[in-house]
Design a protein around this motif. Structure first.
Motif, PDB file in Angstrom:
ATOM      1  N   ALA A  50      48.455  78.013  39.665  1.00  0.00           N
ATOM      2  CA  ALA A  50      49.736  77.337  39.459  1.00  0.00           C
ATOM      3  C   ALA A  50      49.538  75.865  39.132  1.00  0.00           C
ATOM      4  O   ALA A  50      50.298  75.273  38.352  1.00  0.00           O
ATOM      5  N   VAL A  51      48.520  75.272  39.716  1.00  0.00           N
ATOM      6  CA  VAL A  51      48.243  73.860  39.433  1.00  0.00           C
ATOM      7  C   VAL A  51      47.841  73.678  37.982  1.00  0.00           C
ATOM      8  O   VAL A  51      48.311  72.755  37.298  1.00  0.00           O
ATOM      9  N   LEU A  52      46.966  74.553  37.474  1.00  0.00           N
ATOM     10  CA  LEU A  52      46.515  74.434  36.095  1.00  0.00           C
ATOM     11  C   LEU A  52      47.669  74.615  35.108  1.00  0.00           C
ATOM     12  O   LEU A  52      47.689  73.986  34.044  1.00  0.00           O
ATOM     13  N   LYS A  53      48.634  75.465  35.450  1.00  0.00           N
ATOM     14  CA  LYS A  53      49.784  75.669  34.564  1.00  0.00           C
ATOM     15  C   LYS A  53      50.698  74.450  34.532  1.00  0.00           C
ATOM     16  O   LYS A  53      51.300  74.138  33.508  1.00  0.00           O
ATOM     17  N   GLN A  54      50.817  73.771  35.675  1.00  0.00           N
ATOM     18  CA  GLN A  54      51.728  72.626  35.763  1.00  0.00           C
ATOM     19  C   GLN A  54      50.981  71.291  35.697  1.00  0.00           C
ATOM     20  O   GLN A  54      51.512  70.270  36.109  1.00  0.00           O
ATOM     21  N   TRP A  55      49.763  71.312  35.196  1.00  0.00           N
ATOM     22  CA  TRP A  55      48.928  70.122  35.233  1.00  0.00           C
ATOM     23  C   TRP A  55      49.565  68.926  34.532  1.00  0.00           C
ATOM     24  O   TRP A  55      49.623  67.814  35.058  1.00  0.00           O
ATOM     25  N   PHE A  56      50.048  69.108  33.333  1.00  0.00           N
ATOM     26  CA  PHE A  56      50.588  67.980  32.564  1.00  0.00           C
ATOM     27  C   PHE A  56      51.866  67.430  33.187  1.00  0.00           C
ATOM     28  O   PHE A  56      52.122  66.229  33.122  1.00  0.00           O
ATOM     29  N   ASN A  57      52.657  68.289  33.811  1.00  0.00           N
ATOM     30  CA  ASN A  57      53.846  67.788  34.519  1.00  0.00           C
ATOM     31  C   ASN A  57      53.438  66.948  35.724  1.00  0.00           C
ATOM     32  O   ASN A  57      54.053  65.906  36.007  1.00  0.00           O
TER      33      ASN A  57
END
Length: 531
Positions: A478-485
């Motif tokens: 989940a962190v990798l998916k929301q990294w840019f946010n």
């Protein structure tokens, strides 16, 4: 108009006169040393000025002078009462004031005890107490600098334990080595002298140069850790020297290993001493602190020599016990030596900033809302004996990007979004091998060429905000998916709070002029290329 002078019939020096016939003679009240006249007009005839007899005037002047003398005597009697002068004398830890008793000027303590020889003779107990106080003050001024931080005394206390134990160990080790080479045999003296030169001046210095060159930056970034482990190495070298009488055939090898370890320990001690002394020199009196440190070292080492000599004298009549004395005392002195070093380093509070200290400062500020002092950070970072810091999940690392399949896509997208105004970028990185099922990740802070101190602090603050957002995401996927946010939210918070953080860090005495980075953290920087 006629003028008549009527002298007074009184025996006092008062007189009355009337220049005109029409004027009535007033009845006079006679007082000593005074006179009275009642003129009819404000104008005084010239004859009157010359008709005043001199004896009356002289008597009047005498009585006036007597009055002034009496007035002065009264004032002197009033000033004979002792009183404090408005001057305060500060001498180290004591404060004094001057007192005037009408005859002598004395210097007294603020508690009211006069500092005079007569008081010493009258009160023996006070004399002893004052002598003890003077001796303590003299010893303190001899051993300790005048202006140091409050934790300096604790450091010196544990340094005493360390130096005495270390000095006693060296005496025992030297005795063992002399016994191993047979110093009593005259034929062994030339070879022993040559061997001593080769070991100490040759191999030892060479190893010292290699060690200092390989760990130069660690003396700043990991001072306490390197200092402690080289002290452990020094204690082990003493143990190796103690083995030379047991294995005299391997004397050359054992003595060489021990001397190399000693030279490495000495190199670390000299390299880190300046930083340790600077942490105590709160008034920029680095030279005074260094000078007092040399005095302490000489005195403590001499006490260690005296202790070892006393032990040898105690067992002089029993050669077997004297030969086994080093092996019995070695573990005791070694434990005391290392324990003294460990406790002493705990009281060294460095004000310089490193990546690890910045991580502690910023994490505390984000979670608890205040910037910790150097003393608080020193307690949290400890000595760092096992190099364990920096391996926690989502830890922050400054360095070069290591490509990995898990984070390659995110890294490419991050580098594509860079602008010429950015002096760093953040990227996730894998901390474990790809074969492991449970992957652990960290945050990489990649610095640009020319990045300054504020850019490093800004980058670590940004990474800390990202790490705080990661805690709410849960799983690593989940962190990798929301990294840019997470990166964008962290950047916004960094811009809002950076100035406030920087001001608080400066106000607590942290040295923000430079950030001390290790060789690996300084080695790799990226440059921005415009197409």
């Amino acid at each position: 108009m006629q003028s008549n002078l009527y002298p007074s019939s009184s025996t006092h020096s008062c007189f009355s006169w009337n220049p005109l016939k029409e004027q009535r003679l007033n009845k006079l009240t006679h007082y000593p040393s005074c006179f009275s006249w009642i003129p009819d007009k404000p104008h005084i005839p010239n004859k009157l000025k010359t008709s005043i007899n001199s004896p009356s005037l002289s008597n009047s002047l005498k009585t006036s002078l007597n009055f002034e003398e009496e007035k002065k005597l009264n004032k002197q009697e009033e000033t004979s009462i002792p009183f404090y002068l408005p001057v305060l004398v500060c001498n180290s830890d004591n404060r004094f004031r001057y007192i005037w008793d009408g005859k002598d000027l004395k210097l007294v303590f603020l508690d009211g005890n006069a500092f005079s020889l007569s008081d010493f003779c009258c009160n023996f107990e006070d004399t002893v107490q004052k002598l003890v106080k003077i001796c303590n003050l003299g010893l303190r001024n001899f051993f300790l600098p005048r202006e140091v931080s409050h934790n300096y005394l604790e450091y010196v206390k544990w340094k005493f334990v360390h130096r005495v134990s270390s000095s006693a160990l060296q005496v025992l080790a030297t005795q063992a080595m002399l016994r191993a080479i047979g110093i009593g045999n005259s034929r062994s003296l030339p070879s022993a002298a040559a061997l001593n030169w080769v070991l100490k001046d040759g191999l030892g210095r060479l190893s010292r140069c290699i060690y200092t060159a390989s760990l130069a930056s660690s003396f700043d970034t990991n001072l306490k850790r390197v200092r402690f482990w080289t002290s452990v190495l020094f204690s082990l070298s003493i143990g190796v020297e103690l083995l030379t009488p047991v294995f005299p055939q391997y004397f050359l090898m054992l003595a060489s290993i021990a001397n190399i370890a000693k030279q490495i320990s000495l190199a670390c001690y000299l390299a880190t001493s300046t930083a340790v002394h600077r942490s105590f020199a709160i008034a920029d009196n680095l030279g005074e602190v260094s000078a007092k440190e040399q005095i302490q070292t000489v005195c403590f080492d001499n006490l260690g020599l005296m202790l070892a000599a006393a032990l040898n004298i105690l067992f002089a009549n029993n050669p077997s016990l004297q030969a086994g004395l080093p092996f019995v005392m070695y573990p005791i002195f070694s434990v005391l030596d290392l324990f003294g070093i460990y406790q002493g380093l705990k009281h060294v509070h460095l004000q310089t900033l490193t990546k690890d200290r910045l991580d502690i400062i910023i994490s505390t500020w984000i979670q608890q809302g205040f910037v910790p002092s150097p003393e608080d950070v020193s307690k949290q970072e400890g000595i760092g004996l096992f190099w364990s810091r920096g391996r926690e999940p989502w830890s922050i690392r400054i360095g070069c990007l290591n490509p990995s399949p898990c984070t390659a896509k995110l890294s490419v997208m991050t580098m594509q979004s860079l602008s010429s105004e950015d002096f760093y970028f953040l990227s996730p990185e894998s901390l474990t091998s790809e074969l492991k099922r449970n992957q652990e990740y960290g945050i990489l802070l990649y610095l640009r060429e020319g990045a300054g101190t504020t850019d490093v602090i800004r980058g670590i603050l940004h990474a800390s905000y990202v790490r705080k957002g990661i805690e709410a995401c849960g799983s690593s996927s989940a962190v990798l998916k929301q990294w840019f946010n997470l990166v964008e939210d962290g950047k916004r918070l960094t811009e809002q709070n950076f100035s406030l953080l920087y001001e608080q860090v400066l106000s607590l005495g942290w040295a923000c002029k430079n950030i001390l980075l290790s060789t690996q953290e300084q080695a790799h920087r990226y440059s921005f290329i415009t197409d």
